[in-house]
Design a protein around this motif. Structure first.
Motif, PDB file in Angstrom:
ATOM      1  N   GLY A 288     -13.940  45.590 -18.642  1.00 40.99           N
ATOM      2  CA  GLY A 288     -14.765  46.585 -17.972  1.00 40.99           C
ATOM      3  C   GLY A 288     -16.062  46.777 -18.728  1.00 40.99           C
ATOM      4  N   ALA A 289     -16.783  47.838 -18.418  1.00 44.60           N
ATOM      5  CA  ALA A 289     -18.086  48.065 -19.040  1.00 44.60           C
ATOM      6  C   ALA A 289     -17.980  48.183 -20.555  1.00 44.60           C
ATOM      7  N   ALA A 290     -16.905  48.823 -21.047  1.00 45.14           N
ATOM      8  CA  ALA A 290     -16.747  48.974 -22.495  1.00 45.14           C
ATOM      9  C   ALA A 290     -16.498  47.627 -23.164  1.00 45.14           C
ATOM     10  N   GLY A 291     -15.629  46.818 -22.572  1.00 45.84           N
ATOM     11  CA  GLY A 291     -15.349  45.503 -23.138  1.00 45.84           C
ATOM     12  C   GLY A 291     -16.560  44.601 -23.115  1.00 45.84           C
ATOM     13  N   ILE A 292     -17.333  44.693 -22.042  1.00 46.27           N
ATOM     14  CA  ILE A 292     -18.548  43.882 -21.943  1.00 46.27           C
ATOM     15  C   ILE A 292     -19.567  44.330 -22.988  1.00 46.27           C
ATOM     16  N   GLY A 293     -19.713  45.640 -23.157  1.00 46.89           N
ATOM     17  CA  GLY A 293     -20.609  46.139 -24.194  1.00 46.89           C
ATOM     18  C   GLY A 293     -20.188  45.674 -25.573  1.00 46.89           C
ATOM     19  N   ALA A 294     -18.882  45.721 -25.842  1.00 44.69           N
ATOM     20  CA  ALA A 294     -18.370  45.274 -27.143  1.00 44.69           C
ATOM     21  C   ALA A 294     -18.664  43.798 -27.359  1.00 44.69           C
ATOM     22  N   ALA A 295     -18.459  42.982 -26.321  1.00 42.31           N
ATOM     23  CA  ALA A 295     -18.686  41.546 -26.456  1.00 42.31           C
ATOM     24  C   ALA A 295     -20.164  41.237 -26.688  1.00 42.31           C
ATOM     25  N   LEU A 296     -21.043  41.940 -26.000  1.00 39.77           N
ATOM     26  CA  LEU A 296     -22.474  41.711 -26.205  1.00 39.77           C
ATOM     27  C   LEU A 296     -22.914  42.133 -27.599  1.00 39.77           C
ATOM     28  N   GLU A 297     -22.294  43.189 -28.133  1.00 39.81           N
ATOM     29  CA  GLU A 297     -22.631  43.597 -29.503  1.00 39.81           C
ATOM     30  C   GLU A 297     -22.129  42.561 -30.501  1.00 39.81           C
TER      31      GLU A 297
ATOM     32  N   ALA B 130     -21.258  44.800  -8.964  1.00 41.32           N
ATOM     33  CA  ALA B 130     -21.932  43.502  -8.960  1.00 41.32           C
ATOM     34  C   ALA B 130     -22.884  43.383 -10.140  1.00 41.32           C
ATOM     35  N   LEU B 131     -23.548  44.486 -10.491  1.00 42.08           N
ATOM     36  CA  LEU B 131     -24.436  44.487 -11.656  1.00 42.08           C
ATOM     37  C   LEU B 131     -23.649  44.237 -12.933  1.00 42.08           C
ATOM     38  N   ILE B 132     -22.515  44.922 -13.099  1.00 45.07           N
ATOM     39  CA  ILE B 132     -21.701  44.736 -14.301  1.00 45.07           C
ATOM     40  C   ILE B 132     -21.231  43.291 -14.420  1.00 45.07           C
ATOM     41  N   GLU B 133     -20.893  42.670 -13.298  1.00 47.41           N
ATOM     42  CA  GLU B 133     -20.505  41.258 -13.329  1.00 47.41           C
ATOM     43  C   GLU B 133     -21.646  40.398 -13.860  1.00 47.41           C
ATOM     44  N   ARG B 134     -22.877  40.684 -13.433  1.00 48.28           N
ATOM     45  CA  ARG B 134     -24.017  39.912 -13.923  1.00 48.28           C
ATOM     46  C   ARG B 134     -24.196  40.096 -15.422  1.00 48.28           C
ATOM     47  N   VAL B 135     -24.030  41.318 -15.890  1.00 44.84           N
ATOM     48  CA  VAL B 135     -24.173  41.591 -17.325  1.00 44.84           C
ATOM     49  C   VAL B 135     -23.173  40.766 -18.134  1.00 44.84           C
ATOM     50  N   ALA B 136     -21.995  40.522 -17.552  1.00 45.69           N
ATOM     51  CA  ALA B 136     -20.916  39.832 -18.277  1.00 45.69           C
ATOM     52  C   ALA B 136     -21.002  38.312 -18.210  1.00 45.69           C
ATOM     53  N   GLU B 137     -21.961  37.783 -17.464  1.00 44.41           N
ATOM     54  CA  GLU B 137     -22.041  36.328 -17.309  1.00 44.41           C
ATOM     55  C   GLU B 137     -22.202  35.634 -18.664  1.00 44.41           C
ATOM     56  N   GLY B 138     -21.413  34.587 -18.855  1.00 40.65           N
ATOM     57  CA  GLY B 138     -21.499  33.802 -20.083  1.00 40.65           C
ATOM     58  C   GLY B 138     -20.570  34.246 -21.193  1.00 40.65           C
ATOM     59  N   LEU B 139     -19.918  35.400 -21.035  1.00 38.18           N
ATOM     60  CA  LEU B 139     -18.983  35.851 -22.063  1.00 38.18           C
ATOM     61  C   LEU B 139     -17.687  35.064 -21.982  1.00 38.18           C
ATOM     62  N   ASP B 140     -17.056  34.850 -23.125  1.00 37.80           N
ATOM     63  CA  ASP B 140     -15.781  34.128 -23.181  1.00 37.80           C
ATOM     64  C   ASP B 140     -14.673  35.082 -22.748  1.00 37.80           C
ATOM     65  N   THR B 141     -14.266  34.981 -21.487  1.00 37.76           N
ATOM     66  CA  THR B 141     -13.309  35.925 -20.906  1.00 37.76           C
ATOM     67  C   THR B 141     -12.141  35.167 -20.298  1.00 37.76           C
TER      68      THR B 141
ATOM     69  N   ILE C 214     -13.649  40.781 -13.336  1.00 35.77           N
ATOM     70  CA  ILE C 214     -14.410  41.466 -14.372  1.00 35.77           C
ATOM     71  C   ILE C 214     -14.959  42.767 -13.799  1.00 35.77           C
ATOM     72  N   GLY C 215     -15.083  43.788 -14.634  1.00 36.01           N
ATOM     73  CA  GLY C 215     -15.760  45.008 -14.215  1.00 36.01           C
ATOM     74  C   GLY C 215     -14.959  46.277 -14.354  1.00 36.01           C
ATOM     75  N   GLY C 216     -13.617  46.185 -14.388  1.00 36.61           N
ATOM     76  CA  GLY C 216     -12.813  47.386 -14.537  1.00 36.61           C
ATOM     77  C   GLY C 216     -13.027  48.357 -13.393  1.00 36.61           C
ATOM     78  N   ARG C 217     -13.375  49.601 -13.744  1.00 40.05           N
ATOM     79  CA  ARG C 217     -13.577  50.629 -12.724  1.00 40.05           C
ATOM     80  C   ARG C 217     -14.949  50.559 -12.064  1.00 40.05           C
TER      81      ARG C 217
ATOM     82  N   SER D  95     -17.895  35.794 -33.447  1.00 44.72           N
ATOM     83  CA  SER D  95     -17.222  35.266 -32.264  1.00 44.72           C
ATOM     84  C   SER D  95     -16.285  36.311 -31.673  1.00 44.72           C
ATOM     85  N   CYS D  96     -16.117  36.260 -30.344  1.00 46.08           N
ATOM     86  CA  CYS D  96     -15.221  37.198 -29.702  1.00 46.08           C
ATOM     87  C   CYS D  96     -14.595  36.564 -28.471  1.00 46.08           C
ATOM     88  N   LEU D  97     -13.465  37.108 -28.070  1.00 46.88           N
ATOM     89  CA  LEU D  97     -12.748  36.678 -26.888  1.00 46.88           C
ATOM     90  C   LEU D  97     -12.315  37.917 -26.133  1.00 46.88           C
ATOM     91  N   VAL D  98     -12.594  37.957 -24.829  1.00 47.79           N
ATOM     92  CA  VAL D  98     -12.220  39.093 -24.000  1.00 47.79           C
ATOM     93  C   VAL D  98     -10.971  38.727 -23.208  1.00 47.79           C
TER      94      VAL D  98
END
Length: 414
Positions: A12-21, A180-191, A38-41, A28-31
């Motif tokens: 979700g948004a928190a996991g995506i924020g953590a991965a980007l940080e 849909a925006l949150i999905e775009r933010v998460a593009e490229g993350l190892d999930t 992707i996206g949670g709530r 390295s990180c893995l979601v």
């Protein structure tokens, strides 16, 4: 040796924020995400109705303090700087009321929130219901808006915890879809989707994360599951600070917030140019409201929270739709029945991956929530909207919480 520096539980948004940080810190990180998306709530449904719609998050709240607005601009998301609430009509006592009554209902809502903030910011930590103004004709309207904002009934939520929220009154709907925006933010993350985490434990050198099919090792982990999931015991923790933290989650529960959405062939004439409809239901039933989404396929989406949402979710989907449609017809006339081309419902309360909507602290637990946000839980950190001090119950609060916890852990353990 660790397979990865940080494992993040939840996309979700928190996991995506953590991965980007983690990326920003060069670790390295893995979601690991239990669900199939992707996206949670934050979820923009692209199937089921003729137009995509947000089942969860939809407004970029407190926009001037919202870190996700920059992503909306970067990715060209379509959003409005008007919430639509200022263009409302109100049905009550058998018909549409005039401007004076609309103003009176809005004043009742403002007085209720002023009472909550005045109590909480002076150190009073009691149920919101205990500090509300004297009863008036518009109590049910005020209660409904409180339920939407708090995520639950005012008898169940803390004045102190809610008053921590920083409300700039800039609520910008993401018309192209917040999910849909949150999905775009998460593009490229190892999930990895469909990967349910069952257990986490600190080891001599890091963290062991157990799923039904394998174990993962890392130097640290960040858990972003909802507080209701944490309280359910669906994710287990070895004895220690993380287990102690999770045991407190039941004091910061997720409430109930559900939607019923309708697509229409056109908007009913009685709506006029309004973009928001409030129905002060007859027979002292809970109030309900509807947001209007224009476009080639217009939509009207109802939002219901607290005890009214829990009662609604005990019905079948067809019964939920019929109940809400009857309220819509009450306000806009029988014409609306012939204009509806499709309907759909949310199911956050019954979804085992969420078990509710967004969080609030129980009365008397406002300070405990503040303490939890600062608590050191070792190599296993916790992030999410519940653990954002000033932006709880929001996607951007979850995102920022994820980044903050990731920064804290990577500086210590990477």
């Amino acid at each position: 040796m660790s397979e990865v520096d940080v494992i993040i539980v939840g996309a979700g948004a928190a996991g995506i924020g953590a991965a980007l940080e983690c990326q920003a810190q060069g670790v390295s990180c893995l979601v690991l995400e239990a669900g199939s998306r992707i996206g949670g709530r934050a979820y923009t449904a692209k199937a089921g109705l003729a137009q995509p719609w947000d089942l969860g998050c939809h407004w970029m709240h407190s926009a001037s303090e919202n870190a996700l607005v920059a992503f909306a601009d970067q990715f060209g998301a379509h959003y409005s700087k008007s919430s639509g609430w200022e263009n409302s009509i109100l049905w009550s006592d058998g018909g549409m009321v005039g401007d004076a009554d609309i103003a009176a209902s809005e004043n009742a809502v403002s007085a209720a929130f002023d009472a909550v903030y005045n109590a909480g910011q002076t150190g009073i930590d009691v149920a919101i219901a205990e500090v509300l103004p004297e009863p008036s004709r518009w109590d049910r309207c005020a209660r409904h808006v409180l339920q939407l904002e708090v995520g639950d009934d005012p008898e169940l939520a803390s004045t102190a915890a809610y008053s921590d929220y920083s409300d700039t009154e800039e609520d910008w709907p993401v018309l192209s879809g917040y999910g849909a925006l949150i999905e775009r933010v998460a593009e490229g993350l190892d999930t990895r989707l469909d990967t349910l985490v069952r257990h986490l434990a600190e080891t001599a050198t890091g963290i062991c994360v157990t799923t039904p099919t394998r174990e993962f090792s890392a130097k640290a982990a960040i858990v972003t599951a909802s507080t209701n999931v944490l309280a359910s015991g669906a994710i287990q923790f070895a004895p220690g600070p993380a287990a102690d933290f999770a045991s407190k989650a039941s004091h910061i529960p997720c409430g109930a917030f559900e939607k019923v959405a309708f697509t229409l062939s056109r908007l009913p004439e009685k709506l006029g140019g309004a973009r928001h409809v409030i129905v002060n239901s007859p027979d002292n039933a809970p109030a309900i409201d509807f947001k209007v989404k224009t476009g080639a396929t217009p939509m009207i989406i109802s939002t219901i929270a607290g005890g009214a949402a829990r009662a609604l979710m005990k019905l079948t989907e067809d019964e939920r739709i019929a109940f809400v449609q009857a309220r819509l017809s009450l306000a806009l006339g029988p014409e609306v029945d012939g204009l509806i081309t499709g309907a759909a419902c949310t199911n956050w309360l019954n979804d085992p991956l969420f078990r509710g909507s967004y969080s609030h602290a129980k009365p008397g637990f406002g300070q405990m929530r503040r303490d939890m946000i600062q608590q050191d839980t070792g190599r296993i950190g916790f992030a999410g909207e519940a653990f954002s001090l000033h932006h709880q119950a929001t996607a951007h609060g979850a995102y920022t919480s994820g980044r903050n916890i990731a920064k804290r852990l990577t500086e210590r353990y990477s």
